[in-house]
Design a protein around this motif. Structure first.
Motif, PDB file in Angstrom:
ATOM      1  N   PHE A   1     -10.735 -15.417   7.530  1.00 57.67           N
ATOM      2  CA  PHE A   1     -10.422 -15.534   8.953  1.00 57.67           C
ATOM      3  C   PHE A   1     -11.524 -14.908   9.794  1.00 57.67           C
ATOM      4  CE2 PHE A   1      -5.578 -15.565   8.035  1.00 57.67           C
ATOM      5  CZ  PHE A   1      -5.581 -16.950   7.947  1.00 57.67           C
ATOM      6  N   ALA A   2     -12.016 -13.764   9.335  1.00 62.33           N
ATOM      7  CA  ALA A   2     -13.057 -13.076  10.101  1.00 62.33           C
ATOM      8  C   ALA A   2     -14.278 -13.973  10.276  1.00 62.33           C
ATOM      9  CB  ALA A   2     -13.435 -11.779   9.396  1.00 62.33           C
ATOM     10  N   GLU A   3     -14.545 -14.797   9.268  1.00 61.28           N
ATOM     11  CA  GLU A   3     -15.691 -15.702   9.354  1.00 61.28           C
ATOM     12  C   GLU A   3     -15.373 -16.970  10.148  1.00 61.28           C
ATOM     13  OE1 GLU A   3     -17.510 -16.826   5.719  1.00 61.28           O
ATOM     14  OE2 GLU A   3     -17.431 -14.806   4.874  1.00 61.28           O
ATOM     15  N   ASP A   4     -14.140 -17.451   9.994  1.00 62.12           N
ATOM     16  CA  ASP A   4     -13.829 -18.804  10.478  1.00 62.12           C
ATOM     17  C   ASP A   4     -13.173 -18.876  11.853  1.00 62.12           C
ATOM     18  OD1 ASP A   4     -14.779 -19.762   8.113  1.00 62.12           O
ATOM     19  OD2 ASP A   4     -12.822 -20.042   7.170  1.00 62.12           O
ATOM     20  N   VAL A   5     -12.566 -17.775  12.305  1.00 60.42           N
ATOM     21  CA  VAL A   5     -11.739 -17.871  13.519  1.00 60.42           C
ATOM     22  C   VAL A   5     -12.385 -17.136  14.685  1.00 60.42           C
ATOM     23  CG1 VAL A   5      -9.450 -17.463  14.499  1.00 60.42           C
ATOM     24  CG2 VAL A   5      -9.675 -17.975  12.057  1.00 60.42           C
TER      25      VAL A   5
ATOM     26  N   VAL B   1     -12.616 -22.153  13.899  1.00 63.38           N
ATOM     27  CA  VAL B   1     -11.305 -22.508  14.452  1.00 63.38           C
ATOM     28  C   VAL B   1     -11.016 -21.522  15.568  1.00 63.38           C
ATOM     29  CG1 VAL B   1      -8.838 -22.607  13.922  1.00 63.38           C
ATOM     30  CG2 VAL B   1     -10.515 -23.356  12.217  1.00 63.38           C
ATOM     31  N   ARG B   2     -10.493 -22.030  16.693  1.00 60.11           N
ATOM     32  CA  ARG B   2     -10.213 -21.133  17.821  1.00 60.11           C
ATOM     33  C   ARG B   2      -8.723 -20.821  17.916  1.00 60.11           C
ATOM     34  NH1 ARG B   2     -15.001 -23.681  17.582  1.00 60.11           N
ATOM     35  NH2 ARG B   2     -14.050 -25.473  18.564  1.00 60.11           N
ATOM     36  N   SER B   3      -8.455 -19.563  18.198  1.00 64.69           N
ATOM     37  CA  SER B   3      -7.066 -19.123  18.281  1.00 64.69           C
ATOM     38  C   SER B   3      -6.878 -18.312  19.555  1.00 64.69           C
ATOM     39  CB  SER B   3      -6.753 -18.255  17.044  1.00 64.69           C
ATOM     40  OG  SER B   3      -5.496 -17.673  17.162  1.00 64.69           O
ATOM     41  N   ALA B   4      -5.743 -18.499  20.207  1.00 67.15           N
ATOM     42  CA  ALA B   4      -5.480 -17.785  21.464  1.00 67.15           C
ATOM     43  C   ALA B   4      -5.195 -16.308  21.188  1.00 67.15           C
ATOM     44  CB  ALA B   4      -4.297 -18.412  22.172  1.00 67.15           C
ATOM     45  N   PRO B   5      -5.410 -15.445  22.172  1.00 66.58           N
ATOM     46  CA  PRO B   5      -5.078 -14.025  21.982  1.00 66.58           C
ATOM     47  C   PRO B   5      -3.611 -13.866  21.584  1.00 66.58           C
ATOM     48  CG  PRO B   5      -6.281 -14.339  24.029  1.00 66.58           C
ATOM     49  CD  PRO B   5      -5.975 -15.703  23.511  1.00 66.58           C
ATOM     50  N   SER B   6      -3.340 -12.862  20.758  1.00 66.02           N
ATOM     51  CA  SER B   6      -1.966 -12.655  20.290  1.00 66.02           C
ATOM     52  C   SER B   6      -1.072 -12.196  21.425  1.00 66.02           C
ATOM     53  CB  SER B   6      -1.941 -11.587  19.199  1.00 66.02           C
ATOM     54  OG  SER B   6      -2.535 -12.076  18.045  1.00 66.02           O
TER      55      SER B   6
ATOM     56  N   HIS C   1      -5.191 -18.610  11.201  1.00 63.21           N
ATOM     57  CA  HIS C   1      -4.747 -19.991  11.436  1.00 63.21           C
ATOM     58  C   HIS C   1      -3.802 -20.378  10.313  1.00 63.21           C
ATOM     59  CE1 HIS C   1      -7.334 -21.690   8.285  1.00 63.21           C
ATOM     60  NE2 HIS C   1      -8.333 -20.940   8.750  1.00 63.21           N
ATOM     61  N   ALA C   2      -3.247 -21.572  10.394  1.00 65.24           N
ATOM     62  CA  ALA C   2      -2.181 -21.970   9.462  1.00 65.24           C
ATOM     63  C   ALA C   2      -2.611 -23.104   8.533  1.00 65.24           C
ATOM     64  CB  ALA C   2      -0.944 -22.381  10.252  1.00 65.24           C
ATOM     65  N   THR C   3      -3.933 -23.228   8.314  1.00 70.80           N
ATOM     66  CA  THR C   3      -4.416 -24.316   7.454  1.00 70.80           C
ATOM     67  C   THR C   3      -5.259 -23.758   6.315  1.00 70.80           C
ATOM     68  OG1 THR C   3      -4.506 -25.598   9.496  1.00 70.80           O
ATOM     69  CG2 THR C   3      -5.337 -26.685   7.556  1.00 70.80           C
TER      70      THR C   3
END
Lengths: 500, 319
Positions: free
Chosen positions: A401-405, A334-339, A172-174
């Motif tokens: 990221f591994a923990e949060d996303v 935090v949720r992120s869409a597939p790349s 993510h970007a934050t």
């Protein structure tokens, strides 16, 4: 005044008189100008072959931190192993690339390989418009290490692979990047991580009051940056994302979004934000952060890669990152869409087999490790970071990221025609980023009411786009945005799509 | 004498003008020299102009090879688009604020530099002209730093007591457009000053001397002698500056990018954002905005032309 003329010798008749000379000269100049207009725009079709086995590939992208890495780890080894192949890379600013591609497309001057910055809203629309040719016909991506990350509707269309994910979606970007020296000057311990919004505020206040620097940067000239920050902070406050995947409805006006915006505005009200932030884009803020004008700058993982490229001495000075803060101690992901696909082979390319083979090299373990070393976005094979030669702060960032996303569902993967609706949707203004920009610049607006207006407008626009697509005979409805089996704290896997 | 000869000779027999082909054959080199200009003008001015009219009637996402004909739908959407009217209003505000300021300030500077006893005239002319030859985008970037809350202008205003707290001029919805107008006036002041200086040179010195002998002071001389004689130039200079005020993309885009919150988005930035800046580029819609804007600009030019005609008549009547 004399009227007599000196006697003149009879003029010899010139074979070419002055007018004829000028006329011929003009015609020659015109021909030269027209001739010069023809060349210069080397396209994929016009690339000169350097040998029978390969060709000259034109390559456009926007990844400045990857410049050296691409040359050293991809182009040079590949061209050495394949005599006759040359690669000519051109790096453009992300904002310019989309325009350049549009113009190149209409003048048949697309490069062989290019990224999609600026046109990445609906790659499927570009596929349907015939921009690309499949790479899967020339190279075996389905057996590559990233095969599990290839999705129909994102990378594979009508059974053919067109592109592949170069980067991990788990980002993510934050990420709050901090200047260690400034924190220590303010009497703070960088290892004492601020986990909540109030903790972060306290750190920013300590820096503002204890040093000559500002607490935090919020570069507000780029609305997309603000939109991303607000959406990701809202997710830490409990929002599912811009869409509630269990109902398919937009939720931009839910309380977590309001709280996230209010949090940013409160930082501004408290005088903790760098005073020039409203006139900055993120790159300006990065330069000023590097100059020591502020302590904290929330941005993406590429932050450190950019610094290594442009100001390596700043990295030596000391920096680190924390996890994205949240409103309270409860950890919410935090949720992120597939790349999506990053590099595509244009339909104009006369060397698709070479381009595909070159792209296939990027999916290997070695290249992914080299990609990690560039410290841009994390590589698709995230585990490569563990063994790569990276700064400890970058490794720390990726571990967070591994923990949060968590990976969110994607309507484009779930329904083969969802992209048509996305491509049909027109931008709705003002966006969340514009609203926040407006509020940060001092405008007196009712955030909750404005977010509600935006949510309603986006919903109406999606319904309009849906109706337009349905009118073309496409079988799709709002259910394409509903994923009843979605769990907020779990990745939405390909099995989950099948079980929906 | 000539008249009498003509009378004697009578009217000359009417001669048919030579045909087009004959003229082409006779003066072919004239047309050859005109050809590059005609080709260039046709390719880069006429064709885009005509093409944009056609594009305005299409629903054309930038990534598609061609658009779909939708008639006047784009214009209907434009009429209902608040952001189009916002940018239209901003362009007008920019025009109304910046053009009189630029024309007026340049006239004052020209009058001062036209006086015999003004020192360092050559140096000052160069100084005022320097921003004209500087790229607009560079000035935009530089003023972003100068006008932000931590910049020297804001800090100087706070130090002098004119402001209570620093203001980010380019990032405040209330000041961004006016900041852009001020920077634009500063940048182009020099060229307008040169126009005025040239205009002032056309006023005969005898007229000034006659006014002085009649006892007119500098103020009365300016109002009753200089200004009336400058009116035709005023119209022309205003026309030139007005056209300039409608071409401020580079400066404003680098200075404010149209923000914050569209507060300084003029019509050119609106067109650019719609055509290229959006995630789904809308070439047809952007073309429609450009066409509408072009029509309005044409209307302004016609009004200016009528103004020139009126001024010429008025000046002729006065003489």
């Amino acid at each position: 005044m004399s009227t007599q003329h000196p006697s003149r010798a009879p003029r010899r008749r010139m074979p070419v008189n002055r007018r004829q000379f000028l006329g011929a000269g003009g015609a020659g100049a015109l021909a030269a100008v027209l001739a010069s207009c023809i060349g210069g725009g080397q396209s994929a079709q016009q690339g000169t072959d350097s040998g029978e086995a390969g060709g000259a590939l034109q390559w456009w992208d926007q990844f400045r931190p990857l410049t050296q890495m691409l040359e050293d780890e991809l182009f040079t080894p590949y061209t050495s192993a394949n005599p006759g192949v040359t690669v000519e890379r051109r790096e453009l600013a992300a904002a310019d690339l989309g325009q350049a591609l549009q113009v190149a497309r209409r003048s048949n001057q697309l490069p062989d390989v290019h990224s999609l910055a600026g046109l990445d809203a609906a790659p499927a629309a570009l596929v349907s418009e015939g921009w690309f040719q499949p790479v899967g016909d020339h190279a075996d991506f389905d057996s590559s290490p990233i095969a599990d990350l290839l999705f129909d509707g994102v990378h594979r269309f009508d059974g053919s692979v067109y592109s592949f994910p170069l980067f991990s979606p788990r980002q993510h970007a934050t990420i709050p990047w901090y200047n260690s020296a400034l924190l220590e000057e303010a009497g703070l311990d960088p290892d004492d991580e601020p986990t909540t919004w109030d903790d972060l505020r306290a750190v920013a206040r300590a820096v503002t009051e204890g040093t000559d620097a500002s607490g935090i940067f919020l570069p507000a000239q780029n609305p997309d940056y603000l939109s991303a920050i607000v959406t990701q902070l809202a997710m830490t406050a409990g929002a599912p994302g811009p869409i509630d995947w269990t109902t398919g409805e937009y939720v931009h006006d839910s309380q977590p979004f309001v709280d996230a915006v209010e949090f940013l505005l409160s930082l501004q009200r408290d005088g903790l934000v760098h005073p020039a932030s409203p006139a900055m884009i993120p790159r300006d803020a990065l330069a000023r952060w590097a100059a020591g004008e502020g302590a904290i700058f929330p941005w993406g993982p590429w932050f450190i890669g950019d610094l290594v490229t442009e100001s390596p001495e700043v990295v030596e000075r000391g920096l680190g990152c924390w996890s994205i803060p949240r409103p309270n101690e409860e950890r919410t992901s935090v949720r992120s869409a597939p790349s999506g696909g990053v590099f595509w082979v244009s339909v104009d390319s006369e060397h698709p087999e070479v381009a595909a083979d070159l792209l296939l090299q990027m999916t290997g373990q070695d290249f992914q490790a080299a990609l990690a070393s560039a410290m841009d976005q994390p590589p698709a094979l995230l585990e490569a970071v563990e063994t790569a030669d990276v700064h400890p702060a970058y490794r720390d960032c990726v571990a967070r990221f591994a923990e949060d996303v968590r990976i969110a569902p994607s309507p484009e993967i779930g329904h083969p025609d969802a992209w048509r609706v996305t491509a049909e949707m027109r931008p709705v203004q003002p966006t969340i980023g514009i609203l926040v920009q407006s509020a940060l610049s001092g405008a007196d607006i009712d955030i909750a009411a404005e977010l509600r207006t935006y949510r309603e407008a986006v919903s109406v626009e999606r319904e309009r786009a849906l109706a337009a697509v349905q009118a073309d005979g496409v079988d799709i409805d709002l259910d394409a945005w509903v994923f009843p089996n979605w769990e907020p704290e779990s990745d939405y896997t390909i099995e989950a799509y099948d079980a929906r | 004498m000539t008249t009498s000869v003509d009378r004697v000779a009578g009217p000359a027999p009417a001669r048919r003008p030579p045909g087009v082909l004959r003229r082409l054959r006779k003066d072919w080199w004239i047309y050859l020299f005109l050809l590059p200009t005609v080709l260039g003008y046709g390719a880069y001015t006429v064709y885009p102009l005509v093409a944009s009219w056609w594009f305005a009637l299409l629903d054309w996402p930038g990534f598609a090879d061609q658009g779909t004909f939708v008639g006047i739908e784009n214009f209907e959407r434009l009429v209902a688009d608040d952001l189009f009217w916002n940018s239209f209003r901003n362009s007008l505000v920019f025009l109304v604020c910046a053009v009189p300021l630029r024309v007026g300030l340049a006239l004052v500077l020209a009058l001062l530099l036209n006086r015999r006893n003004t020192p360092f005239k050559g140096f000052l002319r160069t100084l005022y002209f320097l921003p004209v030859v500087t790229t607009g985008a560079i000035i935009g970037v530089a003023f972003t730093l100068l006008l932000d809350a931590g910049g020297p202008i804001s800090l100087a205003l706070v130090e002098s007591g004119l402001l209570d707290s620093p203001v980010n001029f380019v990032a405040d919805t209330g000041t961004s457009l006016f900041s852009g107008a001020a920077v634009w006036v500063w940048k182009w002041l020099g060229i307008t000053m040169i126009y005025w200086l040239a205009a002032l040179q056309t006023i005969p010195q005898e007229v000034h001397e006659a006014a002085m002998i009649d006892g007119a002071g500098p103020g009365r001389e300016f109002v009753h002698i200089t200004l009336p004689l400058l009116i035709p130039f005023l119209v022309i200079i205003t026309l030139i500056d007005t056209v300039g005020a409608l071409n401020v993309f580079d400066l404003l885009y680098t200075l404010t990018a149209g923000g914050p919150a569209f507060s300084s988005e003029v019509i050119e930035i609106f067109i650019f954002r719609t055509a290229f800046g959006a995630t789904v580029p809308q070439l047809g819609y952007a073309s429609a905005a450009a066409v509408l804007f072009g029509l309005i600009t044409m209307g302004i030019a016609v009004a200016q032309a009528l103004g020139v005609r009126w001024a010429r008549r008025a000046t002729g009547a006065m003489r």
